[in-house]
Design a protein around this motif. Structure first.
Motif, PDB file in Angstrom:
ATOM      1  N   GLU A   1     -10.133  59.094  86.486  1.00 37.68           N
ATOM      2  CA  GLU A   1     -10.659  60.229  85.735  1.00 37.68           C
ATOM      3  C   GLU A   1     -10.032  60.309  84.341  1.00 37.68           C
ATOM      4  OE1 GLU A   1     -13.005  62.389  86.705  1.00 37.68           O
ATOM      5  OE2 GLU A   1     -13.276  61.522  88.702  1.00 37.68           O
TER       6      GLU A   1
ATOM      7  N   ARG B   1      -1.318  51.918  88.003  1.00 37.50           N
ATOM      8  CA  ARG B   1      -1.139  53.368  87.984  1.00 37.50           C
ATOM      9  C   ARG B   1       0.322  53.805  87.922  1.00 37.50           C
ATOM     10  NH1 ARG B   1      -5.446  51.872  90.911  1.00 37.50           N
ATOM     11  NH2 ARG B   1      -7.371  53.133  90.834  1.00 37.50           N
TER      12      ARG B   1
ATOM     13  N   SER C   1      -7.776  57.701  81.748  1.00 35.33           N
ATOM     14  CA  SER C   1      -7.353  56.307  81.650  1.00 35.33           C
ATOM     15  C   SER C   1      -7.110  55.927  80.197  1.00 35.33           C
ATOM     16  CB  SER C   1      -8.421  55.384  82.264  1.00 35.33           C
ATOM     17  OG  SER C   1      -9.628  55.456  81.506  1.00 35.33           O
TER      18      SER C   1
ATOM     19  N   SER D   1     -13.096  61.324  81.916  1.00 36.46           N
ATOM     20  CA  SER D   1     -14.389  61.671  82.503  1.00 36.46           C
ATOM     21  C   SER D   1     -14.758  63.060  81.986  1.00 36.46           C
ATOM     22  CB  SER D   1     -14.310  61.682  84.026  1.00 36.46           C
ATOM     23  OG  SER D   1     -13.523  62.783  84.472  1.00 36.46           O
TER      24      SER D   1
ATOM     25  N   GLN E   1      -8.676  65.715  88.576  1.00 37.03           N
ATOM     26  CA  GLN E   1      -9.640  65.973  89.651  1.00 37.03           C
ATOM     27  C   GLN E   1      -9.146  65.471  91.000  1.00 37.03           C
ATOM     28  OE1 GLN E   1     -12.459  67.768  88.350  1.00 37.03           O
ATOM     29  NE2 GLN E   1     -10.944  67.627  86.706  1.00 37.03           N
TER      30      GLN E   1
ATOM     31  N   LYS F   1      -3.380  58.530  91.754  1.00 36.08           N
ATOM     32  CA  LYS F   1      -4.509  57.638  92.028  1.00 36.08           C
ATOM     33  C   LYS F   1      -5.571  57.695  90.928  1.00 36.08           C
ATOM     34  CE  LYS F   1      -4.017  58.098  97.059  1.00 36.08           C
ATOM     35  NZ  LYS F   1      -4.674  58.554  98.318  1.00 36.08           N
ATOM     36  N   ASN F   2      -5.768  58.871  90.337  1.00 40.33           N
ATOM     37  CA  ASN F   2      -6.894  59.071  89.418  1.00 40.33           C
ATOM     38  C   ASN F   2      -6.539  58.904  87.948  1.00 40.33           C
ATOM     39  OD1 ASN F   2      -8.218  59.665  91.758  1.00 40.33           O
ATOM     40  ND2 ASN F   2      -8.388  61.851  91.386  1.00 40.33           N
TER      41      ASN F   2
ATOM     42  N   TYR G   1     -18.319  59.876  79.665  1.00 41.01           N
ATOM     43  CA  TYR G   1     -16.907  59.660  79.334  1.00 41.01           C
ATOM     44  C   TYR G   1     -16.668  59.975  77.861  1.00 41.01           C
ATOM     45  CZ  TYR G   1     -16.382  57.400  83.864  1.00 41.01           C
ATOM     46  OH  TYR G   1     -16.368  57.158  85.221  1.00 41.01           O
TER      47      TYR G   1
ATOM     48  N   LYS H   1     -14.940  53.193  86.703  1.00 36.98           N
ATOM     49  CA  LYS H   1     -15.736  53.772  87.785  1.00 36.98           C
ATOM     50  C   LYS H   1     -15.334  53.189  89.145  1.00 36.98           C
ATOM     51  CE  LYS H   1     -19.668  54.556  84.705  1.00 36.98           C
ATOM     52  NZ  LYS H   1     -21.043  54.120  84.344  1.00 36.98           N
ATOM     53  N   GLU H   2     -15.154  51.880  89.191  1.00 41.25           N
ATOM     54  CA  GLU H   2     -14.789  51.241  90.457  1.00 41.25           C
ATOM     55  C   GLU H   2     -13.402  51.675  90.924  1.00 41.25           C
ATOM     56  OE1 GLU H   2     -15.166  47.074  89.877  1.00 41.25           O
ATOM     57  OE2 GLU H   2     -17.346  47.139  89.554  1.00 41.25           O
ATOM     58  N   GLU H   3     -12.495  51.891  89.990  1.00 38.38           N
ATOM     59  CA  GLU H   3     -11.129  52.295  90.330  1.00 38.38           C
ATOM     60  C   GLU H   3     -11.006  53.802  90.562  1.00 38.38           C
ATOM     61  OE1 GLU H   3      -8.415  50.432  90.768  1.00 38.38           O
ATOM     62  OE2 GLU H   3      -9.346  48.491  90.343  1.00 38.38           O
ATOM     63  N   GLY H   4     -12.033  54.561  90.190  1.00 36.15           N
ATOM     64  CA  GLY H   4     -11.986  56.011  90.373  1.00 36.15           C
ATOM     65  C   GLY H   4     -11.022  56.704  89.424  1.00 36.15           C
TER      66      GLY H   4
END
Length: 397
Positions: free
Chosen positions: A224, A252, A226, A284, A314, A319-320, A196, A219-222
């Motif tokens: 990319e 989000r 943040s 990421s 990504q 969501k990401n 990261y 990582k748990e929330e996915g």
């Protein structure tokens, strides 16, 4: 005489005199002539056959070489070779690098205990924010993070008294922004080994922030792309989506039913969703590779880039891309760029020249240029399809 001469030519040396001086014998002569004819035919067949077989062998060998060359050509054609490395054997090509410092002597090239992959913290800093920056970096364990400081005021030596300073990478260029530094010193191939990338401003309070827990949530929330949420009671907030939501790990999107830029439940475009602010983004390595390409070399303030970061998420930016509430910071909102005049000697406060209004004006100018370049690029690229174009007609502000 003919037989004698022929036998002289064919007979071994120890029988030469005997055969040459012996009386002619018709039977022996007949046998020897038959033998001579047989040997001649065998020799002829051998030489003719050798020539024929040799020709066939050469043709077959050439065919094999041709097949091998074609196979090699097909094999090499599929190789993805970095630009400029075609003249090198592939095994010697090293495409990536990192910021790990190597000792001048006593190093072991065969490291049996390689360090786990770390992350990178890069901050644009000035000496006036030394105490704030020290508190930020002290929060990041050096076993998990590589620290890189971008000195926009040219002052480097005055950081040497801090315990972590010799472990950090120091880069100095006067009156440049963190995006100028990032474009030049955070190339994706250089930072490819880091999980990261934290690309932060210097004016952040981190009393309620733990980097390890933050990355665990990311990582748990996915996520990319943040950023940590902002404490609303103590922070300078420019957009509601960055405000911390209590009793939440991460969010989000936001609802904003009043004022300009309203956000509804079905809003799918920034800044209602898929959006983080530029003061404390975390990428990421895959998202950073995409973002680096999007940073314009000459637009150093990067205004407008935040609205396009979703294209580097990504996948689905609704969501990401998100804001982490459980690990939050305070945005102090210090305006530092434009105060320092660019000389190597720091001016006293009475001698400072404040160019911050001009810096802000330039930021708006660059934002408009970026948006224009984006529109032109979209119109010129016939092959590009915006995955979120379908959302544009559904979004209301």
């Amino acid at each position: 005489m003919k037989l004698s001469v022929t036998c002289f030519l064919l007979s071994p040396p120890d029988r030469l005199f005997y055969l040459a001086s012996a009386p002619p014998d018709p039977k022996k002569g007949s046998c020897l002539c038959s033998l001579l004819i047989a040997v001649s035919m065998i020799c002829s067949i051998y030489f003719v056959g050798s020539a024929f077989v040799g020709k066939q062998y050469k043709e077959r060998l050439n065919a094999w070489k041709l097949i091998e060359a074609v196979q090699k050509s097909d094999e090499c054609k599929d190789r993805c070779r970095p630009s400029g490395s075609v003249s090198l054997p592939q095994g010697i090509v090293n495409e990536k690098s990192n910021y790990k410092m190597q000792p001048l002597w006593g190093s072991s090239l065969n490291d049996d205990n390689p360090q786990p992959l770390a992350s990178l913290l890069a901050i644009a800093v000035g000496i006036k924010q030394k105490e704030i920056v020290d508190r930020i970096i002290t929060k990041f364990p050096l076993s998990d993070f590589v620290v890189m400081l971008f000195h926009y005021d040219g002052v480097v030596d005055k950081w040497r008294d801090l315990s972590w300073s010799d472990s950090a990478i120091h880069v100095s260029a006067v009156n440049q922004t963190k995006w100028w530094f990032a474009k030049r010193f955070l190339h994706p191939d250089i930072v490819a080994e880091y999980n990261y990338i934290f690309l932060w401003d210097e004016d952040l309070g981190v009393e309620n922030f733990n980097p390890r827990r933050y990355l665990s949530i990311v990582k748990e929330e996915g996520l990319e792309v943040s950023q940590p949420a902002l404490d609303p009671a103590r922070s300078t907030i420019h957009n509601p989506i960055t405000t911390r939501t209590r009793n939440s790990r991460a969010h989000r999107k936001i609802l904003k039913l009043k004022g300009n830029r309203r956000c509804y439940n079905n809003s799918t475009l920034p800044p209602c969703t898929g959006w983080v602010e530029m003061m404390a983004p975390v990428f990421s390595k895959a998202a950073w590779r995409c973002t680096w390409y999007m940073i314009q070399n000459d637009l150093i303030h990067a205004w407008g880039l935040d609205r396009k970061l979703g294209h580097c998420a990504q996948g689905d930016w609704t969501k990401n891309v998100g804001v982490v509430d459980a690990e939050y910071v305070v945005h102090l909102g210090l305006s530092t760029l434009g105060v320092f005049n660019g000389s190597e000697v720091l001016l006293s406060e009475s001698e400072e020249v404040d160019r911050r209004p001009q810096v802000r004006t330039q930021s708006y100018v660059e934002m408009n240029i970026f948006h224009k370049r984006w529109e032109d690029a979209v119109n010129e690229d016939r092959c590009w399809v915006d995955p979120y174009q379908q959302f544009a007609n559904q979004t209301r502000y």
